[in-house]
Motif scaffolding. Structure first.
Motif, PDB file in Angstrom:
ATOM      1  N   LYS A  21       0.832  -1.215   0.000  1.00 15.37           N
ATOM      2  CA  LYS A  21       0.000   0.000   0.000  1.00 15.37           C
ATOM      3  C   LYS A  21       0.860   1.255   0.000  1.00 15.37           C
ATOM      4  CE  LYS A  21      -4.305  -1.523   2.117  1.00 15.37           C
ATOM      5  NZ  LYS A  21      -4.983  -1.794   3.391  1.00 15.37           N
ATOM      6  N   ASN A  22       2.038   1.149   0.641  1.00 11.28           N
ATOM      7  CA  ASN A  22       2.954   2.294   0.723  1.00 11.28           C
ATOM      8  C   ASN A  22       3.958   2.338  -0.431  1.00 11.28           C
ATOM      9  OD1 ASN A  22       1.782   3.367   3.000  1.00 11.28           O
ATOM     10  ND2 ASN A  22       3.015   2.111   4.383  1.00 11.28           N
ATOM     11  N   GLU A  23       3.622   1.676  -1.515  1.00 11.85           N
ATOM     12  CA  GLU A  23       4.405   1.724  -2.758  1.00 11.85           C
ATOM     13  C   GLU A  23       5.801   1.116  -2.618  1.00 11.85           C
ATOM     14  OE1 GLU A  23       2.644   5.252  -5.262  1.00 11.85           O
ATOM     15  OE2 GLU A  23       3.646   6.103  -3.528  1.00 11.85           O
ATOM     16  N   GLU A  39       2.278  -2.875  -6.074  1.00 13.87           N
ATOM     17  CA  GLU A  39       0.870  -2.585  -6.304  1.00 13.87           C
ATOM     18  C   GLU A  39       0.748  -2.048  -7.727  1.00 13.87           C
ATOM     19  OE1 GLU A  39      -2.182  -0.711  -6.778  1.00 13.87           O
ATOM     20  OE2 GLU A  39      -1.620   0.700  -5.179  1.00 13.87           O
ATOM     21  N   SER A  42       0.375   1.747  -8.861  1.00 16.66           N
ATOM     22  CA  SER A  42       1.349   2.738  -8.406  1.00 16.66           C
ATOM     23  C   SER A  42       2.509   2.906  -9.377  1.00 16.66           C
ATOM     24  CB  SER A  42       1.905   2.336  -7.028  1.00 16.66           C
ATOM     25  OG  SER A  42       3.095   3.051  -6.766  1.00 16.66           O
ATOM     26  N   LEU A 133      -5.144  -6.639   0.027  1.00 17.42           N
ATOM     27  CA  LEU A 133      -4.806  -5.391  -0.677  1.00 17.42           C
ATOM     28  C   LEU A 133      -6.008  -4.905  -1.472  1.00 17.42           C
ATOM     29  CD1 LEU A 133      -2.229  -3.638  -1.287  1.00 17.42           C
ATOM     30  CD2 LEU A 133      -1.964  -5.011  -3.357  1.00 17.42           C
ATOM     31  N   LYS A 135      -6.501  -5.251  -4.543  1.00 16.36           N
ATOM     32  CA  LYS A 135      -6.051  -4.741  -5.843  1.00 16.36           C
ATOM     33  C   LYS A 135      -5.107  -5.766  -6.459  1.00 16.36           C
ATOM     34  CE  LYS A 135      -5.930   0.259  -5.195  1.00 16.36           C
ATOM     35  NZ  LYS A 135      -5.038   1.399  -5.053  1.00 16.36           N
TER      36      LYS A 135
END
Ligand code: AMP
Ligand code: MG
Length: 320
Positions: A21-23, A39, A42, A133, A135
């Motif tokens: 989630k935080n790339e 992800e 991103s 996630l 995604k």
């Protein structure tokens, strides 16, 4: 063990979700090879993947989903594709489909193409990861572009060390070679990469003509798919194929038990001539022999049938 390596657990799962989630980048085991996951919406994270692997930007990533429903949000699925999905997913078949406009997969992940390569992997951990996630994840093999694929967490450590934010160590991968890539956007459908599932099995399921991959790379001037032409899967040590008798300064990758060999170092892909076992050991042993600093790695002939075709294709590209 270095500090960015964790075993599978509820905690490491939570951490992996948070990192994605935080790339950040997370290396994960799929049933084929280890993937360097990010992800897929991103741009920042995707750029990190390409940068770390030194992968050419024109070589698109495989997008991993946890359901056909999620695949449907990012691609257009015809009846034949759905049949293949129902038969082989979760599993080592990647389908190239027409892309559906969406904000779940960034253009960068698919090299700006109108098509998209998708699969559902069978690792429970990865499925939970995608599910939490909510995604898709983009995940190419977790190795430097062009080098031997990673089939164990140690390989990811060797390739990237602490440059990967997190490595989930789930042991060795089950198959040891990559997924079969089947292009469903062409007529006839076309195998774009040989893999775990062979051409005949897919053709039988579809009940129609499927074009197989012609892997005579010396004759191919233009790749029939992005990323398919370059020398690939290659150890740093020069590789020579179809050799029965190694020289004294060679490392030997043997197959079958037909001869008594006292040469050192020798690793045997499968003493019982089992091609599935040979595929499982292929990249694992190539990495081991590459560490021996020998003049050459020489490989015994491998029967060209079933998954043996995939092994020979990988070896031919590695020896280019
Ligand atoms: P890997 O780095 O081993 O995961 O390789 C992924 C491969 O999937 C690439 O090298 C491409 O050959 C193939 N691929 C991914 N997306 C596409 C696409 N949209 N069209 C054709 N091939 C693709
Ligand atoms: Mg790869």
């Amino acid at each position: 063990m270095i500090k960015n390596v964790l075993k599978e657990s509820e905690d490491s799962l939570k951490k992996a979700v948070l990192f994605l989630k935080n790339e950040k980048l997370v290396a994960i085991k799929t049933e084929t090879v280890y993937g360097l996951a990010c992800e897929s919406s991103s741009k920042t994270a995707i750029q990190k993947v390409y940068g770390l692997k030194q992968r050419p930007l024109f070589n698109p990533l495989i997008i991993h989903v946890d359901s056909i429903d999620l695949a449907e949000k990012i691609s257009i699925i015809n009846n034949d594709s759905r049949e293949i999905m129902k038969e082989f997913w979760p599993g080592p078949v990647t389908l190239i489909l027409n892309r559906r406009k969406n904000n779940l997969v960034h253009d960068f992940a698919v090299s700006g193409l109108d098509t998209i390569a998708i699969r559902i992997p069978s690792s429970k951990f990865v499925l939970k990861l995608i599910n939490k996630l909510n995604k898709p994840i983009a995940a190419p093999s977790a190795n430097e572009s062009g080098y031997i694929s990673a089939t164990d967490a140690d390989h990811v450590v060797d390739s990237f060390g602490e440059k990967v934010d997190l490595i989930i160590d789930s042991g060795r991968t089950e198959h040891g070679v990559e997924s079969t890539i089947l292009d469903m956007t062409t007529n006839p459908y076309e195998i774009k990469r040989l893999g775990v599932i062979d051409y005949k099995t897919i053709r039988k399921k579809l009940g129609k003509k499927v074009k197989n991959l012609n892997f005579n790379y010396k004759k191919i001037l233009r790749p029939n798919s992005p990323g398919q032409m370059m020398k690939h899967y290659a150890p740093k040590t020069p590789l020579k194929l179809n050799i029965d008798k190694p020289n004294s300064d060679d490392a030997f990758l043997d197959f079958g038990n037909k001869k008594v060999i006292s040469h050192q170092p020798t690793l045997n892909l499968s003493e019982s001539s089992n091609l599935k076992e040979a595929a499982f050991n292929l990249f694992y042993f190539l990495r081991k022999l590459d560490k021996c600093s020998k003049q050459r790695i020489v490989v015994a002939p491998i029967p060209n049938k079933g998954i043996g075709k995939t092994i020979n294709e990988r070896l031919k590209r590695a020896a280019l």
